[in-house]
Motif scaffolding. Sequence first.
Motif, PDB file in Angstrom:
ATOM      1  N   UNK A 125       0.817  -0.977   0.097  1.00 43.38           N
ATOM      2  CA  UNK A 125      -0.035  -0.031   0.021  1.00 43.38           C
ATOM      3  C   UNK A 125       0.753   1.105  -0.055  1.00 43.38           C
ATOM      4  N   UNK A 126       0.580   2.065  -0.831  1.00 42.90           N
ATOM      5  CA  UNK A 126       1.434   3.418  -0.969  1.00 42.90           C
ATOM      6  C   UNK A 126       0.535   4.529  -1.502  1.00 42.90           C
ATOM      7  N   UNK A 127       1.094   5.761  -1.588  1.00 47.65           N
ATOM      8  CA  UNK A 127       0.473   7.011  -1.996  1.00 47.65           C
ATOM      9  C   UNK A 127       1.032   7.248  -3.402  1.00 47.65           C
ATOM     10  N   UNK A 128       0.024   7.322  -4.463  1.00 49.62           N
ATOM     11  CA  UNK A 128       0.759   7.577  -5.865  1.00 49.62           C
ATOM     12  C   UNK A 128       1.129   9.000  -5.949  1.00 49.62           C
ATOM     13  N   UNK A 129       2.058   9.081  -7.051  1.00 54.20           N
ATOM     14  CA  UNK A 129       2.563  10.628  -7.145  1.00 54.20           C
ATOM     15  C   UNK A 129       1.548  11.632  -7.385  1.00 54.20           C
ATOM     16  N   UNK A 130       1.834  12.781  -7.159  1.00 56.01           N
ATOM     17  CA  UNK A 130       0.985  13.786  -7.110  1.00 56.01           C
ATOM     18  C   UNK A 130       1.138  14.493  -8.798  1.00 56.01           C
ATOM     19  N   UNK A 131      -0.077  14.623  -9.424  1.00 61.06           N
ATOM     20  CA  UNK A 131       0.333  14.964 -10.880  1.00 61.06           C
ATOM     21  C   UNK A 131      -0.427  16.475 -10.958  1.00 61.06           C
ATOM     22  N   UNK A 132      -0.839  16.963  -9.816  1.00 55.23           N
ATOM     23  CA  UNK A 132      -1.505  18.383 -10.058  1.00 55.23           C
ATOM     24  C   UNK A 132      -3.200  18.286 -10.536  1.00 55.23           C
ATOM     25  N   UNK A 133      -3.432  19.394 -11.377  1.00 55.48           N
ATOM     26  CA  UNK A 133      -4.582  19.571 -11.866  1.00 55.48           C
ATOM     27  C   UNK A 133      -4.177  18.877 -13.443  1.00 55.48           C
ATOM     28  N   UNK A 134      -4.926  18.041 -13.750  1.00 50.30           N
ATOM     29  CA  UNK A 134      -4.673  17.278 -14.947  1.00 50.30           C
ATOM     30  C   UNK A 134      -6.098  17.304 -16.000  1.00 50.30           C
ATOM     31  N   UNK A 135      -5.944  17.250 -17.028  1.00 49.79           N
ATOM     32  CA  UNK A 135      -7.268  17.211 -18.118  1.00 49.79           C
ATOM     33  C   UNK A 135      -7.579  15.972 -18.209  1.00 49.79           C
ATOM     34  N   UNK A 136      -8.475  15.699 -18.873  1.00 52.85           N
ATOM     35  CA  UNK A 136      -9.044  14.374 -19.214  1.00 52.85           C
ATOM     36  C   UNK A 136      -8.539  13.484 -20.060  1.00 52.85           C
ATOM     37  N   UNK A 137      -7.437  13.823 -20.754  1.00 52.97           N
ATOM     38  CA  UNK A 137      -6.527  13.126 -21.702  1.00 52.97           C
ATOM     39  C   UNK A 137      -5.672  12.424 -20.860  1.00 52.97           C
ATOM     40  N   UNK A 138      -4.842  13.083 -20.103  1.00 54.08           N
ATOM     41  CA  UNK A 138      -4.160  12.549 -19.010  1.00 54.08           C
ATOM     42  C   UNK A 138      -4.837  11.712 -17.911  1.00 54.08           C
ATOM     43  N   UNK A 139      -5.787  12.319 -17.306  1.00 53.55           N
ATOM     44  CA  UNK A 139      -6.541  11.834 -16.320  1.00 53.55           C
ATOM     45  C   UNK A 139      -7.208  10.647 -16.444  1.00 53.55           C
ATOM     46  N   UNK A 140      -7.925  10.538 -17.572  1.00 56.35           N
ATOM     47  CA  UNK A 140      -8.884   9.384 -17.714  1.00 56.35           C
ATOM     48  C   UNK A 140      -8.620   8.716 -19.201  1.00 56.35           C
ATOM     49  N   UNK A 141      -7.615   9.131 -19.827  1.00 54.86           N
ATOM     50  CA  UNK A 141      -7.215   8.588 -21.167  1.00 54.86           C
ATOM     51  C   UNK A 141      -7.975   8.914 -22.292  1.00 54.86           C
ATOM     52  N   UNK A 142      -8.631  10.054 -22.228  1.00 55.44           N
ATOM     53  CA  UNK A 142      -9.516  10.189 -23.204  1.00 55.44           C
ATOM     54  C   UNK A 142      -8.572  10.236 -24.390  1.00 55.44           C
ATOM     55  N   UNK A 143      -9.473  10.188 -25.613  1.00 58.50           N
ATOM     56  CA  UNK A 143      -8.659  10.284 -26.797  1.00 58.50           C
ATOM     57  C   UNK A 143      -8.366  11.746 -27.474  1.00 58.50           C
ATOM     58  N   UNK A 144      -9.362  12.589 -27.043  1.00 55.95           N
ATOM     59  CA  UNK A 144      -9.147  13.914 -27.593  1.00 55.95           C
ATOM     60  C   UNK A 144      -9.755  14.218 -28.693  1.00 55.95           C
ATOM     61  N   UNK A 145      -9.604  15.509 -29.352  1.00 53.16           N
ATOM     62  CA  UNK A 145     -10.263  15.851 -30.504  1.00 53.16           C
ATOM     63  C   UNK A 145      -9.481  15.847 -31.636  1.00 53.16           C
ATOM     64  N   UNK A 146      -9.740  16.350 -32.932  1.00 52.00           N
ATOM     65  CA  UNK A 146      -8.881  16.578 -34.243  1.00 52.00           C
ATOM     66  C   UNK A 146      -7.586  17.100 -33.655  1.00 52.00           C
ATOM     67  N   UNK A 147      -6.659  16.748 -34.128  1.00 53.88           N
ATOM     68  CA  UNK A 147      -5.349  17.382 -33.977  1.00 53.88           C
ATOM     69  C   UNK A 147      -4.814  18.371 -35.280  1.00 53.88           C
ATOM     70  N   UNK A 148      -5.981  18.637 -36.078  1.00 56.90           N
ATOM     71  CA  UNK A 148      -5.561  19.531 -37.163  1.00 56.90           C
ATOM     72  C   UNK A 148      -5.505  20.926 -36.785  1.00 56.90           C
ATOM     73  N   UNK A 149      -5.118  21.897 -37.605  1.00 51.14           N
ATOM     74  CA  UNK A 149      -5.136  23.127 -37.153  1.00 51.14           C
ATOM     75  C   UNK A 149      -6.626  24.002 -37.045  1.00 51.14           C
ATOM     76  N   UNK A 150      -6.753  24.483 -35.934  1.00 54.71           N
ATOM     77  CA  UNK A 150      -7.966  25.129 -35.793  1.00 54.71           C
ATOM     78  C   UNK A 150      -8.619  24.581 -34.622  1.00 54.71           C
ATOM     79  N   UNK A 151      -8.353  23.510 -34.326  1.00 54.03           N
ATOM     80  CA  UNK A 151      -8.899  22.592 -33.223  1.00 54.03           C
ATOM     81  C   UNK A 151      -8.118  22.403 -31.821  1.00 54.03           C
ATOM     82  N   UNK A 152      -8.884  22.267 -30.652  1.00 51.72           N
ATOM     83  CA  UNK A 152      -8.126  22.135 -29.484  1.00 51.72           C
ATOM     84  C   UNK A 152      -8.272  20.710 -29.128  1.00 51.72           C
TER      85      UNK A 152
END
Length: 249
Positions: A125-152
């Motif tokens: 039993x241990x305490x996991x590393x702190x990652x601070x405030x994270x978005x859904x891609x890093x926190x929940x492994x979301x795929x994200x949106x299009x990577x083309x120009x004009x998209x976030x």
Amino acid sequence: MSVTGILGKKIGMTQVFDEKGEVHPITVLQAGPCVITQLKTAAKDGYDAAQIGLVEFVKASKVTKPLQGHFAKNNVPPVKLLKEVPVEVAAKKPAEGEESSNGAVKAGDKVLVDIFSDEKYVDVVGTSKGRGFAGVVRRHNFGGGPKSHGHMFQVQGSIGASSFPSRVFPGQRMPGHMGVDRVTVRNLRIRGIDIEENLIMVEGAVPGPRDGYVLISKAKAPPRERRGFAGSGTVDPLKASKKASAKKK
């Protein structure tokens, strides 16, 4: 009666080779030394447990007055970290002329890594590393949106309907605080024990950073060893059936 767990630190990761030449990733843990600071009994406290402390240098100014009295009551040195672990009663009965081991554990006794000498698996039993405030891609492994120009790319997007139900359902995965959670990894195989240096090597990863505190305990539900697997005792079902039919004749 014996203690089933010990406090320790995560040293780091490395790899070892077994007799067959196969490589295994392992985590080296500094297990103890610990000392029993208090015993909980069913008659007095309602349950059986042992309060253990990791023996490390602690300044007297860092120990509160209640803890100073607690340590002085059982004549134990000040410790930095305290945890309660279950105790188990020896299954085998003492032989004639031998004393029972039920009273062997008492406050002030040392807890060393040799409690795992007869074990094959442990739970950590241990305490996991702190990652601070994270978005859904890093926190929940979301795929994200299009990577083309004009998209976030890493924006979550819509999280609910407009007219019905006009609210966000509970449990919706969203950005937020990540890490610093209590994580339990079960059934890590023991690959080696160094009793002199109080080290235990387990196969696999352990939560937390280097020098992070962990609680190592005997596996509550160790995996069953598969009978006749990859060994000289492997049973060939075809030969076994022919042998059984020959006996019937």
